[in-house]
Design a protein around this motif. Structure first.
Motif, PDB file in Angstrom:
ATOM      1  N   MET A   1      -2.127  -8.200  -0.690  1.00 29.04           N
ATOM      2  CA  MET A   1      -1.735  -7.722  -2.011  1.00 29.04           C
ATOM      3  C   MET A   1      -2.525  -6.475  -2.400  1.00 29.04           C
ATOM      4  O   MET A   1      -1.959  -5.485  -2.882  1.00 29.04           O
ATOM      5  CB  MET A   1      -1.954  -8.830  -3.038  1.00 29.04           C
ATOM      6  CG  MET A   1      -1.559  -8.451  -4.452  1.00 29.04           C
ATOM      7  SD  MET A   1      -1.886  -9.764  -5.663  1.00 29.04           S
ATOM      8  CE  MET A   1      -3.634  -9.487  -5.962  1.00 29.04           C
ATOM      9  N   GLY A   2      -3.837  -6.523  -2.184  1.00 26.03           N
ATOM     10  CA  GLY A   2      -4.657  -5.384  -2.560  1.00 26.03           C
ATOM     11  C   GLY A   2      -4.344  -4.134  -1.762  1.00 26.03           C
ATOM     12  O   GLY A   2      -4.221  -3.042  -2.323  1.00 26.03           O
ATOM     13  N   LEU A   3      -4.192  -4.295  -0.465  1.00 27.46           N
ATOM     14  CA  LEU A   3      -3.891  -3.136   0.385  1.00 27.46           C
ATOM     15  C   LEU A   3      -2.509  -2.560   0.090  1.00 27.46           C
ATOM     16  O   LEU A   3      -2.322  -1.341   0.067  1.00 27.46           O
ATOM     17  CB  LEU A   3      -3.989  -3.547   1.860  1.00 27.46           C
ATOM     18  CG  LEU A   3      -5.390  -3.953   2.343  1.00 27.46           C
ATOM     19  CD1 LEU A   3      -5.335  -4.479   3.770  1.00 27.46           C
ATOM     20  CD2 LEU A   3      -6.352  -2.771   2.267  1.00 27.46           C
ATOM     21  N   MET A   4      -1.543  -3.440  -0.155  1.00 25.74           N
ATOM     22  CA  MET A   4      -0.200  -2.956  -0.465  1.00 25.74           C
ATOM     23  C   MET A   4      -0.156  -2.262  -1.828  1.00 25.74           C
ATOM     24  O   MET A   4       0.541  -1.253  -1.998  1.00 25.74           O
ATOM     25  CB  MET A   4       0.787  -4.125  -0.435  1.00 25.74           C
ATOM     26  CG  MET A   4       2.248  -3.732  -0.697  1.00 25.74           C
ATOM     27  SD  MET A   4       2.884  -2.515   0.500  1.00 25.74           S
ATOM     28  CE  MET A   4       3.142  -3.586   1.929  1.00 25.74           C
ATOM     29  N   LEU A   5      -0.914  -2.790  -2.783  1.00 22.41           N
ATOM     30  CA  LEU A   5      -0.934  -2.158  -4.105  1.00 22.41           C
ATOM     31  C   LEU A   5      -1.535  -0.763  -4.027  1.00 22.41           C
ATOM     32  O   LEU A   5      -1.098   0.155  -4.721  1.00 22.41           O
ATOM     33  CB  LEU A   5      -1.733  -3.025  -5.083  1.00 22.41           C
ATOM     34  CG  LEU A   5      -1.545  -2.667  -6.560  1.00 22.41           C
ATOM     35  CD1 LEU A   5      -0.131  -3.016  -7.024  1.00 22.41           C
ATOM     36  CD2 LEU A   5      -2.560  -3.373  -7.435  1.00 22.41           C
ATOM     37  N   ASP A   6      -2.537  -0.588  -3.169  1.00 24.33           N
ATOM     38  CA  ASP A   6      -3.123   0.739  -2.999  1.00 24.33           C
ATOM     39  C   ASP A   6      -2.121   1.724  -2.404  1.00 24.33           C
ATOM     40  O   ASP A   6      -2.211   2.926  -2.641  1.00 24.33           O
ATOM     41  CB  ASP A   6      -4.362   0.652  -2.098  1.00 24.33           C
ATOM     42  CG  ASP A   6      -5.535   0.015  -2.824  1.00 24.33           C
ATOM     43  OD1 ASP A   6      -5.577   0.100  -4.053  1.00 24.33           O
ATOM     44  OD2 ASP A   6      -6.390  -0.578  -2.153  1.00 24.33           O
ATOM     45  N   GLN A   7      -1.189   1.203  -1.606  1.00 26.79           N
ATOM     46  CA  GLN A   7      -0.173   2.063  -0.996  1.00 26.79           C
ATOM     47  C   GLN A   7       1.015   2.306  -1.918  1.00 26.79           C
ATOM     48  O   GLN A   7       1.854   3.153  -1.629  1.00 26.79           O
ATOM     49  CB  GLN A   7       0.341   1.417   0.299  1.00 26.79           C
ATOM     50  CG  GLN A   7      -0.696   1.285   1.400  1.00 26.79           C
ATOM     51  CD  GLN A   7      -1.042   2.609   2.026  1.00 26.79           C
ATOM     52  OE1 GLN A   7      -0.279   3.567   1.966  1.00 26.79           O
ATOM     53  NE2 GLN A   7      -2.226   2.696   2.629  1.00 26.79           N
ATOM     54  N   SER A   8       1.079   1.552  -3.027  1.00 22.76           N
ATOM     55  CA  SER A   8       2.281   1.599  -3.870  1.00 22.76           C
ATOM     56  C   SER A   8       2.352   2.826  -4.767  1.00 22.76           C
ATOM     57  O   SER A   8       3.399   3.102  -5.367  1.00 22.76           O
ATOM     58  CB  SER A   8       2.343   0.332  -4.746  1.00 22.76           C
ATOM     59  OG  SER A   8       1.294   0.338  -5.697  1.00 22.76           O
ATOM     60  N   GLY A   9       1.246   3.558  -4.906  1.00 20.58           N
ATOM     61  CA  GLY A   9       1.238   4.735  -5.773  1.00 20.58           C
ATOM     62  C   GLY A   9       0.968   4.413  -7.226  1.00 20.58           C
ATOM     63  O   GLY A   9       0.960   5.315  -8.075  1.00 20.58           O
TER      64      GLY A   9
ATOM     65  N   GLU B   1       0.833  -0.683   8.848  1.00 20.04           N
ATOM     66  CA  GLU B   1      -0.577  -0.382   8.618  1.00 20.04           C
ATOM     67  C   GLU B   1      -1.230  -1.421   7.710  1.00 20.04           C
ATOM     68  O   GLU B   1      -2.352  -1.875   7.962  1.00 20.04           O
ATOM     69  CB  GLU B   1      -0.709   1.012   8.001  1.00 20.04           C
ATOM     70  CG  GLU B   1      -2.146   1.425   7.695  1.00 20.04           C
ATOM     71  CD  GLU B   1      -3.047   1.435   8.914  1.00 20.04           C
ATOM     72  OE1 GLU B   1      -4.264   1.219   8.739  1.00 20.04           O
ATOM     73  OE2 GLU B   1      -2.553   1.651  10.042  1.00 20.04           O
ATOM     74  N   VAL B   2      -0.524  -1.800   6.637  1.00 21.25           N
ATOM     75  CA  VAL B   2      -1.063  -2.817   5.717  1.00 21.25           C
ATOM     76  C   VAL B   2      -1.210  -4.155   6.433  1.00 21.25           C
ATOM     77  O   VAL B   2      -2.220  -4.850   6.281  1.00 21.25           O
ATOM     78  CB  VAL B   2      -0.163  -2.953   4.477  1.00 21.25           C
ATOM     79  CG1 VAL B   2      -0.556  -4.174   3.647  1.00 21.25           C
ATOM     80  CG2 VAL B   2      -0.248  -1.698   3.620  1.00 21.25           C
ATOM     81  N   SER B   3      -0.212  -4.532   7.227  1.00 20.42           N
ATOM     82  CA  SER B   3      -0.270  -5.802   7.962  1.00 20.42           C
ATOM     83  C   SER B   3      -1.403  -5.792   8.981  1.00 20.42           C
ATOM     84  O   SER B   3      -2.137  -6.779   9.130  1.00 20.42           O
ATOM     85  CB  SER B   3       1.065  -6.066   8.666  1.00 20.42           C
ATOM     86  OG  SER B   3       2.121  -6.136   7.737  1.00 20.42           O
TER      87      SER B   3
ATOM     88  N   VAL C   1      -6.917  -7.492  10.568  1.00 21.85           N
ATOM     89  CA  VAL C   1      -8.260  -7.107  11.007  1.00 21.85           C
ATOM     90  C   VAL C   1      -9.311  -7.651  10.034  1.00 21.85           C
ATOM     91  O   VAL C   1     -10.323  -8.246  10.444  1.00 21.85           O
ATOM     92  CB  VAL C   1      -8.368  -5.574  11.119  1.00 21.85           C
ATOM     93  CG1 VAL C   1      -9.830  -5.152  11.298  1.00 21.85           C
ATOM     94  CG2 VAL C   1      -7.536  -5.064  12.288  1.00 21.85           C
ATOM     95  N   THR C   2      -9.084  -7.455   8.735  1.00 28.60           N
ATOM     96  CA  THR C   2     -10.041  -7.926   7.723  1.00 28.60           C
ATOM     97  C   THR C   2     -10.150  -9.444   7.734  1.00 28.60           C
ATOM     98  O   THR C   2     -11.258 -10.004   7.692  1.00 28.60           O
ATOM     99  CB  THR C   2      -9.625  -7.442   6.323  1.00 28.60           C
ATOM    100  OG1 THR C   2      -9.492  -6.022   6.329  1.00 28.60           O
ATOM    101  CG2 THR C   2     -10.658  -7.843   5.287  1.00 28.60           C
TER     102      THR C   2
END
Length: 482
Positions: A103-111, A308-310, A315-316
């Motif tokens: 959720m956090g990584l995708m939100l950062d990519q959402s603009g 990339e998000v997946s 990895v994390t």
């Protein structure tokens, strides 16, 4: 030889072994050995030493793995495997971990963050310290909707630092503001730190989420007050771009349109937990779906972004689970030496007052934050401290609804303390995340100097929560009461 004999008179064999385990672990870390390998390596070394030299350990160890001339008892070996990572793969709470990371990584990519920055700058940008206030407000919103510190610090650094430099902000105050604002995500729910604490302390994740909300907002408020006062006392450190412009309704409407989507995501995730409509694990899935929908709505989602998000999520998550497994093995060997009892006796003998004992533990956690990442501290230290906190019989208000109010209060205190581990060198990850995106002319010296007042504010926030435990237990009690 005399020194060794003297140590032998002061410490028992088990105490020497426990001390050796901890010192060996620290030595391997300073040698650059990855944390998981260091945990497993030092555990194996001392397990083999005990198997060869210590009869009591060998007898206990063979209760689980039985070595004989015909080979290994594989049934008992399977039992050991279950003890080492069975709880990890069976715990439904930990399913929330990859979901909140995604959720956090995708939100950062959402603009969404970029849009908030652009719109808020129109309102606060012409005020003294306006850019710093904008960064802090966005940091609080991102913290309540992402929980991933690295992504938040990097994003805020990329968006805000060039504008601050162009406006001739003091480099230290600019970098300190960004690093501290991005670090709020580790405390304000949904936080992956709280997910891990819930597992290690065997308490409700919903309690921790609700208990951390007020302390997290308190830290954000302290940061904002500091920036306002600092701007009044040191106007040259945060110059305004020129004459203040009138803020029209169009600018307000633009801010609302930018802020409402992440606020709705926060409402869906935290609101569903607080209202009892969903468990934290279910809410994490809703959050991952909501962040993906926001990325689609803003036209930011494609196969490359999804891949990339997946990948980053796997990895994390793999990194955290790897440390989980290594720490379980480390704890297993430590307990075979009686390490939990030795640590408990050591801590309890330090002070007569139970509250001074809690402060002593927090001081240890604060010092460990200079050397270790929050994940290792949470996984290794929290289970060792749990029986101590329970045994202190602290009078923490649970308002008749919170099951383990003293444990919830202690967990939030540790979480606030661990905020400092992101900002204190040499292992302050937020500092290195920020340095990686700094423009030329901004050095680590500026960043180190900039985080000092914010670390002091974190300690002040910690003391406020320490002396007002109802800040951590009132909201969970209200949720249960309803």
């Amino acid at each position: 030889m005399f020194i060794l004999e003297l140590i032998g008179h002061i410490l028992t064999l088990n105490e020497l072994a426990v001390l050796g385990i901890f010192l060996g672990f620290v030595f391997l870390l300073f040698r650059g050995v990855p944390v998981a390998y260091a945990l497993v390596g030092i555990s194996l070394i001392f397990a083999l030493i005990a198997e060869i030299f210590l009869d009591p350990f060998r007898a206990n160890f063979r209760d689980i793995i039985e070595f004989d001339r015909t080979g290994i008892d594989y049934q008992k070996l399977r039992a050991l495997a279950g003890r080492l990572f069975g709880n990890i793969v069976k715990n439904p709470v930990l399913v929330a971990l990859p979901m909140f990371i995604f959720m956090g990584l995708m939100l950062d990519q959402s603009g969404v963050a970029q849009r908030m920055m652009q719109s808020m700058q129109k309102i606060f940008g012409s005020l003294r310290g306006g850019l710093s206030l904008t960064v802090l407000l966005i940091g609080i919103i991102l913290a309540a909707s992402t929980g991933v510190v690295g992504a938040s610090v990097t994003l805020l650094g990329v968006m805000a630092l060039p504008a601050m430099m162009a406006q001739n902000y003091n480099k230290s105050i600019a970098t300190g503001t960004i690093a501290s604002a991005g670090t709020l995500g580790i405390l304000i729910p949904p936080s992956i730190m709280l997910v891990i604490m819930s597992d290690q302390l065997a308490i409700s994740l919903g309690d921790l989420f609700m208990g951390a909300l007020f302390p997290g907002l308190l830290l954000g408020a302290l940061y904002i007050i500091f920036i306002i006062v600092y701007g009044l006392l040191r106007p040259s450190a945060m110059p305004t771009p020129g004459r203040a412009e009138d803020v029209g309704w169009d600018a307000v409407r633009e801010v609302l349109l930018a802020v409402i989507p992440p606020l709705m995501l926060i409402l869906v995730v935290l609101g569903s937990i607080f209202a009892g409509f969903a468990t934290p694990t279910e809410a994490s899935g809703l959050g991952a779906l909501g962040a993906t929908l926001l990325a689609i709505m803003n036209g930011k989602l494609d196969i490359k972004v999804l891949k990339e998000v997946s990948r980053s999520t796997m990895v994390t998550t793999g990194y955290i689970v790897g440390i989980f497994l290594a720490a379980n093995f480390f704890a297993f060997v430590l307990r075979r030496y009686g390490g939990d009892e030795i640590v408990e006796n050591l801590v309890l003998s330090a002070f007569d007052s139970p509250y001074m004992t809690v402060l002593f533990i927090l001081f240890i956690v604060f010092l460990l934050g200079f050397l270790l990442d929050w994940i290792e501290i949470t996984i290794i230290i929290m289970p060792l401290m749990l029986p101590i906190i329970v045994g202190l019989d602290l009078d923490i208000p649970g308002f008749g609804q919170v099951r383990d109010p003293s444990v919830v209060w202690f967990a939030i205190l540790v979480a606030v303390t661990l905020q400092t581990s992101f900002l204190t060198p040499p292992v302050g990850f937020s500092l290195f995340y920020l340095k990686g995106v700094c423009p030329p002319g901004v050095s680590l010296k500026h960043i180190y100097r900039g985080i000092i007042p914010f670390v002091i504010l974190q300690v002040i926030g910690l003391m406020i929560v320490f002396f007002n435990p109802e800040l951590t237990t009132w909201l969970p009690s209200v949720a249960y009461g309803n």
